[in-house]
Design an enzyme around this catalytic site. Structure first.
Site, PDB file in Angstrom:
ATOM      1  N   SER A  76      12.566  10.272   5.695  1.00  0.00           N
ATOM      2  CA  SER A  76      11.467  11.246   5.792  1.00  0.00           C
ATOM      3  C   SER A  76      12.096  12.612   6.051  1.00  0.00           C
ATOM      4  O   SER A  76      13.205  12.689   6.602  1.00  0.00           O
ATOM      5  CB  SER A  76      10.563  10.881   6.976  1.00  0.00           C
ATOM      6  N   GLN A  98       0.856  -1.194   0.000  1.00  0.00           N
ATOM      7  CA  GLN A  98       0.000   0.000   0.000  1.00  0.00           C
ATOM      8  C   GLN A  98       0.892   1.245   0.000  1.00  0.00           C
ATOM      9  O   GLN A  98       2.112   1.169   0.125  1.00  0.00           O
ATOM     10  CB  GLN A  98      -0.915   0.020   1.227  1.00  0.00           C
ATOM     11  N   GLY A  99       0.260   2.387  -0.158  1.00  0.00           N
ATOM     12  CA  GLY A  99       0.965   3.662  -0.019  1.00  0.00           C
ATOM     13  C   GLY A  99       2.149   3.807  -0.964  1.00  0.00           C
ATOM     14  O   GLY A  99       2.109   3.390  -2.134  1.00  0.00           O
ATOM     15  N   ILE A 100       3.213   4.381  -0.439  1.00  0.00           N
ATOM     16  CA  ILE A 100       4.395   4.694  -1.252  1.00  0.00           C
ATOM     17  C   ILE A 100       5.028   3.415  -1.823  1.00  0.00           C
ATOM     18  O   ILE A 100       5.422   3.373  -2.991  1.00  0.00           O
ATOM     19  CB  ILE A 100       5.414   5.502  -0.402  1.00  0.00           C
ATOM     20  N   ASP A 130       8.233 -10.270   7.763  1.00  0.00           N
ATOM     21  CA  ASP A 130       8.327  -9.216   8.770  1.00  0.00           C
ATOM     22  C   ASP A 130       9.772  -8.725   8.737  1.00  0.00           C
ATOM     23  O   ASP A 130      10.697  -9.475   9.071  1.00  0.00           O
ATOM     24  CB  ASP A 130       7.975  -9.805  10.148  1.00  0.00           C
ATOM     25  N   TYR A 155       9.887   8.290  15.763  1.00  0.00           N
ATOM     26  CA  TYR A 155       9.830   8.153  14.302  1.00  0.00           C
ATOM     27  C   TYR A 155      10.962   8.966  13.679  1.00  0.00           C
ATOM     28  O   TYR A 155      11.715   8.479  12.834  1.00  0.00           O
ATOM     29  CB  TYR A 155       8.470   8.634  13.786  1.00  0.00           C
ATOM     30  N   ASP A 202       0.071  11.338   0.688  1.00  0.00           N
ATOM     31  CA  ASP A 202      -1.256  10.758   0.857  1.00  0.00           C
ATOM     32  C   ASP A 202      -1.195   9.228   0.788  1.00  0.00           C
ATOM     33  O   ASP A 202      -1.154   8.661  -0.306  1.00  0.00           O
ATOM     34  CB  ASP A 202      -2.141  11.299  -0.274  1.00  0.00           C
TER      35      ASP A 202
HETATM   36  N1  LIG Z   1       3.137   8.991   4.089  1.00  0.00           N
HETATM   37  C1  LIG Z   1       3.928  10.009   4.443  1.00  0.00           C
HETATM   38  O1  LIG Z   1       3.497  11.167   4.674  1.00  0.00           O
HETATM   39  C2  LIG Z   1       5.410   9.782   4.567  1.00  0.00           C
HETATM   40  C3  LIG Z   1       6.235  10.914   4.752  1.00  0.00           C
HETATM   41  C4  LIG Z   1       7.596  10.716   4.877  1.00  0.00           C
HETATM   42  C5  LIG Z   1       8.135   9.440   4.800  1.00  0.00           C
HETATM   43  N2  LIG Z   1       7.318   8.373   4.623  1.00  0.00           N
HETATM   44  C6  LIG Z   1       7.942   7.063   4.551  1.00  0.00           C
HETATM   45  O2  LIG Z   1       7.531   6.373   3.380  1.00  0.00           O
HETATM   46  C7  LIG Z   1       7.512   4.968   3.639  1.00  0.00           C
HETATM   47  C8  LIG Z   1       6.139   4.400   3.295  1.00  0.00           C
HETATM   48  O3  LIG Z   1       5.164   5.079   4.081  1.00  0.00           O
HETATM   49  P1  LIG Z   1       3.606   4.927   3.800  1.00  0.00           P
HETATM   50  O4  LIG Z   1       2.969   6.152   4.320  1.00  0.00           O
HETATM   51  O5  LIG Z   1       3.405   4.497   2.394  1.00  0.00           O
HETATM   52  O6  LIG Z   1       3.258   3.718   4.808  1.00  0.00           O
HETATM   53  P2  LIG Z   1       1.974   2.783   4.905  1.00  0.00           P
HETATM   54  O7  LIG Z   1       1.692   2.632   6.373  1.00  0.00           O
HETATM   55  O8  LIG Z   1       0.870   3.250   4.026  1.00  0.00           O
HETATM   56  O9  LIG Z   1       2.525   1.389   4.344  1.00  0.00           O
HETATM   57  C9  LIG Z   1       3.498   0.703   5.079  1.00  0.00           C
HETATM   58  C10 LIG Z   1       3.813  -0.637   4.446  1.00  0.00           C
HETATM   59  O10 LIG Z   1       4.766  -1.294   5.310  1.00  0.00           O
HETATM   60  C11 LIG Z   1       4.295  -2.626   5.559  1.00  0.00           C
HETATM   61  N3  LIG Z   1       4.809  -3.096   6.850  1.00  0.00           N
HETATM   62  C12 LIG Z   1       4.495  -2.655   8.092  1.00  0.00           C
HETATM   63  N4  LIG Z   1       5.186  -3.345   9.021  1.00  0.00           N
HETATM   64  C13 LIG Z   1       5.949  -4.231   8.335  1.00  0.00           C
HETATM   65  C14 LIG Z   1       6.867  -5.233   8.737  1.00  0.00           C
HETATM   66  N5  LIG Z   1       7.154  -5.461  10.017  1.00  0.00           N
HETATM   67  N6  LIG Z   1       7.477  -5.965   7.770  1.00  0.00           N
HETATM   68  C15 LIG Z   1       7.208  -5.763   6.474  1.00  0.00           C
HETATM   69  N7  LIG Z   1       6.342  -4.825   6.034  1.00  0.00           N
HETATM   70  C16 LIG Z   1       5.715  -4.086   6.959  1.00  0.00           C
HETATM   71  C17 LIG Z   1       2.783  -2.517   5.522  1.00  0.00           C
HETATM   72  O11 LIG Z   1       2.186  -3.779   5.307  1.00  0.00           O
HETATM   73  C18 LIG Z   1       2.616  -1.574   4.318  1.00  0.00           C
HETATM   74  O12 LIG Z   1       2.735  -2.300   3.123  1.00  0.00           O
HETATM   75  C19 LIG Z   1       7.870   4.796   5.115  1.00  0.00           C
HETATM   76  O13 LIG Z   1       9.230   4.497   5.238  1.00  0.00           O
HETATM   77  C20 LIG Z   1       7.547   6.148   5.704  1.00  0.00           C
HETATM   78  O14 LIG Z   1       8.278   6.425   6.877  1.00  0.00           O
HETATM   79  C21 LIG Z   1       5.964   8.503   4.497  1.00  0.00           C
END
Ligand SMILES: NC(=O)c1ccc[n+]([C@@H]2O[C@H](COP(=O)([O-])OP(=O)(O)OC[C@H]3O[C@@H](n4cnc5c(N)ncnc54)[C@H](O)[C@@H]3O)[C@@H](O)[C@H]2O)c1
Length: 263
Positions: free
Chosen positions: A141, A16-18, A66, A154, A190
């Site tokens: 981040s 999901q997400g990024i 994990d 974090y 987002d």
């Molecule tokens: N969304 C933001 O605003 C933002 C901003 C700065 C940095 N980031 C960074 O971008 C990256 C992705 O963030 P996001 O917002 O897409 O996160 P998200 O929470 O939407 O997705 C996280 C993903 O990590 C996986 N995950 C969680 N625990 C895990 C584990 N123990 N082992 C394997 N997979 C695991 C989840 O299943 C999911 O696929 C992260 O490193 C986050 O710190 C995000």
């Protein structure tokens, strides 16, 4: 310039997400195959099914992992090589949002990228890359550069990810194994991960600090980050740190301390 076409990528937290956006971007950019690692099998299998329907059978595989568990992480590299024979690009992206359990937080958000980086750098990429060079992208981040009053642990984990990347991204190591290591620092994006509640924070003051921080911000789409990742993989220099925020193209951060202590 690193050529991504025909390469094999591994992305943690790609359901999901990024991470999911990076997975799709990789196949659009011409990677030969990708392994998506995450904990939740149902979601992972669905993401992979959708990608294989769009890009062709066998392009994507899901490996339930994990990243806080070193053996599982190592096994996921082995499985990737079993399936695709090679590995060229590793993206440490997974993040956990259960902020009250900071030991777990650090295990996933900092120890995870350290494990992924060392496994890829010292073993799997040098042995199994397709071409002459490999790349590791560690997703940090802007909180790792500027702090985050809402989630100090974090910010600490993300600062660690930057210094991990800059340190192993020293040319002393590059010259040995020919693997670039780069940190990318997204701004507010987002994703499902930002749909947090007070439960995800250490307490009410922390949650309020987070809300105050983001209330005037408009999150950028995760595709802005995924495009930046491909761009930086191609052109980023070893050990570099990049910001991608406000829906703008990525730019490199020059950390002046480099010059003072010459790492
Ligand atoms: N969304 C933001 O605003 C933002 C901003 C700065 C940095 N980031 C960074 O971008 C990256 C992705 O963030 P996001 O917002 O897409 O996160 P998200 O929470 O939407 O997705 C996280 C993903 O990590 C996986 N995950 C969680 N625990 C895990 C584990 N123990 N082992 C394997 N997979 C695991 C989840 O299943 C999911 O696929 C992260 O490193 C986050 O710190 C995000």
């Amino acid at each position: 310039m690193f050529d991504v076409s025909g390469k094999i990528g591994l992305i943690t937290g790609g359901t999901q997400g990024i991470g999911a956006a990076i997975a799709k971007e990789f196949l659009q950019a011409g990677l030969r195959g990708i392994a998506i690692l995450a904990r939740t099998e149902g979601k992972g299998l669905q993401v992979v099914k959708d990608l294989n329907e769009e890009f062709g059978d066998g392009k994507a595989i899901f490996i339930q992992t994990d990243v806080a568990d070193k053996k599982q992480f190592d096994d996921a590299f082995k499985r990737t090589i079993e399936v695709f024979k090679n590995i060229d690009i590793v993206v440490n992206n997974a993040v956990v949002d259960s902020g009250r359990n900071w030991e777990k937080y650090i295990a996933v958000n900092l120890t995870g990228p350290i494990t992924g980086t060392f496994l890829a750098f010292e073993n799997y990429i040098p042995k199994y890359r397709t071409g002459q060079e490999g790349v590791i992208i560690n997703i940090s981040s802007v909180a790792g550069l500027y702090g985050n009053a809402g989630a100090p642990h974090y910010a600490a984990s993300k600062a660690g990810v930057i210094e991990l990347s800059r340190s192993i991204g020293n040319d002393i190591h590059y010259n040995r194994v020919k693997v670039k290591v780069i940190a990318i620092c997204p701004g507010y994006t987002d994703t499902p991960g930002v749909l947090v509640t007070e439960e995800n924070y250490l307490g009410a003051p922390y949650f309020k600090a987070y809300q105050d921080r983001v209330k005037d911000l408009r999150p950028q789409p995760s595709t802005t980050v995924s495009k930046a990742v491909v761009d930086v993989i191609k052109k980023g220099r070893n050990g570099s740190v990049w910001i991608v925020m406000d829906n703008q193209p990525p730019y490199e951060v020059r950390l002046e301390i480099n010059k003072v202590i010459n790492m």
